[in-house]
Scaffold this motif. Sequence first.
Motif, PDB file in Angstrom:
ATOM      1  N   TRP A 176      54.456  28.192  81.569  1.00  0.00           N
ATOM      2  CA  TRP A 176      53.510  29.044  82.239  1.00  0.00           C
ATOM      3  C   TRP A 176      53.397  28.803  83.784  1.00  0.00           C
ATOM      4  CZ3 TRP A 176      53.510  33.638  80.252  1.00  0.00           C
ATOM      5  CH2 TRP A 176      53.359  33.741  79.046  1.00  0.00           C
ATOM      6  N   GLU A 194      47.191  34.072  76.755  1.00  0.00           N
ATOM      7  CA  GLU A 194      46.394  33.263  75.714  1.00  0.00           C
ATOM      8  C   GLU A 194      45.085  33.460  75.614  1.00  0.00           C
ATOM      9  OE1 GLU A 194      48.596  31.168  74.278  1.00  0.00           O
ATOM     10  OE2 GLU A 194      50.322  31.452  75.512  1.00  0.00           O
ATOM     11  N   LEU A 246      45.947  20.653  82.195  1.00  0.00           N
ATOM     12  CA  LEU A 246      45.551  20.678  80.627  1.00  0.00           C
ATOM     13  C   LEU A 246      45.327  19.225  80.563  1.00  0.00           C
ATOM     14  CD1 LEU A 246      45.857  21.836  77.946  1.00  0.00           C
ATOM     15  CD2 LEU A 246      48.197  21.121  77.869  1.00  0.00           C
ATOM     16  N   LEU A 291      47.146  33.151  82.068  1.00  0.00           N
ATOM     17  CA  LEU A 291      46.565  32.836  80.770  1.00  0.00           C
ATOM     18  C   LEU A 291      45.319  33.488  80.178  1.00  0.00           C
ATOM     19  CD1 LEU A 291      46.065  28.873  81.424  1.00  0.00           C
ATOM     20  CD2 LEU A 291      47.814  29.807  80.308  1.00  0.00           C
ATOM     21  N   PHE A 310      41.332  26.722  76.521  1.00  0.00           N
ATOM     22  CA  PHE A 310      42.330  25.890  77.103  1.00  0.00           C
ATOM     23  C   PHE A 310      43.000  24.824  76.564  1.00  0.00           C
ATOM     24  CE2 PHE A 310      43.468  23.539  81.111  1.00  0.00           C
ATOM     25  CZ  PHE A 310      44.685  24.599  81.592  1.00  0.00           C
ATOM     26  N   ALA A 315      50.038  22.843  86.356  1.00  0.00           N
ATOM     27  CA  ALA A 315      49.647  23.189  84.953  1.00  0.00           C
ATOM     28  C   ALA A 315      49.600  22.222  83.962  1.00  0.00           C
ATOM     29  CB  ALA A 315      50.897  24.281  84.383  1.00  0.00           C
ATOM     30  N   SER A 316      50.341  21.162  83.699  1.00  0.00           N
ATOM     31  CA  SER A 316      50.203  20.131  82.919  1.00  0.00           C
ATOM     32  C   SER A 316      49.110  19.151  83.195  1.00  0.00           C
ATOM     33  CB  SER A 316      51.716  19.192  82.699  1.00  0.00           C
ATOM     34  OG  SER A 316      51.945  18.598  83.950  1.00  0.00           O
ATOM     35  N   LEU A 327      45.784  24.711  73.916  1.00  0.00           N
ATOM     36  CA  LEU A 327      47.420  25.128  74.260  1.00  0.00           C
ATOM     37  C   LEU A 327      48.065  23.711  74.303  1.00  0.00           C
ATOM     38  CD1 LEU A 327      46.353  27.519  77.112  1.00  0.00           C
ATOM     39  CD2 LEU A 327      47.186  28.128  75.084  1.00  0.00           C
ATOM     40  N   ARG A 380      54.092  24.686  76.497  1.00  0.00           N
ATOM     41  CA  ARG A 380      53.834  26.102  76.729  1.00  0.00           C
ATOM     42  C   ARG A 380      53.291  26.385  78.064  1.00  0.00           C
ATOM     43  NH1 ARG A 380      53.399  30.404  72.695  1.00  0.00           N
ATOM     44  NH2 ARG A 380      52.413  32.139  73.469  1.00  0.00           N
ATOM     45  N   LEU A 381      52.206  25.430  78.265  1.00  0.00           N
ATOM     46  CA  LEU A 381      51.487  25.566  79.412  1.00  0.00           C
ATOM     47  C   LEU A 381      52.241  25.075  80.709  1.00  0.00           C
ATOM     48  CD1 LEU A 381      48.559  26.341  79.590  1.00  0.00           C
ATOM     49  CD2 LEU A 381      47.820  24.151  79.984  1.00  0.00           C
ATOM     50  N   THR A 382      53.219  24.054  80.662  1.00  0.00           N
ATOM     51  CA  THR A 382      53.956  23.692  81.681  1.00  0.00           C
ATOM     52  C   THR A 382      55.036  24.889  81.888  1.00  0.00           C
ATOM     53  OG1 THR A 382      53.727  21.429  80.976  1.00  0.00           O
ATOM     54  CG2 THR A 382      55.716  21.960  82.213  1.00  0.00           C
TER      55      THR A 382
END
Length: 156
Positions: A83, A67, A130, A63, A72, A126-127, A75, A79-81
Motif C-alpha cells: 500500500w 483495511e 507499522l 487504509l 493498524f 509504511a513499513s 496488518l 501488505r502494508l508495504t
Amino acid sequence: MTSWLRRLRGVFGMGLTWAVGWAVVGGAIMEGIVDPHGRLLDMWPQTLAIPGFLGGLTFGTLLWLAEGRRRFEELSVPRLTGWGALVGLLLGVLAVTTGMGREVLPFWSRAFVLVTPLTLSGALSASATLAVARVAARRERLPFGGLRTIADGEPA
C-alpha cells in the motif's frame, strides 16, 4: 468521539507522521550529502515534508477504505508495504504529470528520477509506521507504562 472522527484524526495523524519522517530524511540529506559544512540554506526538510504529508494523508485514507475493519498493528508487513509503495507511485506520477523538473530532464529520465525514490520512500514509510505502531501496542500491554518487571517473567 464518533468512529469517523476518530478515523479522520488517524488519517491526519498519519499525514503528520509521514511529514515529520520525510523532513528528518530531508535534513539528513542536506546535512550529510549536499552541504556538510552548513553554508547553504537548508531547503530539503520542507521540500520533502510536503509530499510526505500528502503521502501520509493518501496512505491513511487508503487504509481507511481498504483495511477499515482491522486494527493498524494487525496488518501484515508485505501488505502494508505494498500500500505504501502504491501511494509513493501515485505521488511520483503526480510529480511527473505536473511537469516537475521538465526544464532539466527529458520525460523518461524525469519519470525514473521522481517515481523510483518516491515509490521506495512510500514503501519504507509504511513499513516504518507499522513498526512504530507495533512497538506502541506492545508498550500499552506492559504494566507501568512500558516498564518491564520481574513479575512479567522477564528481566527488569
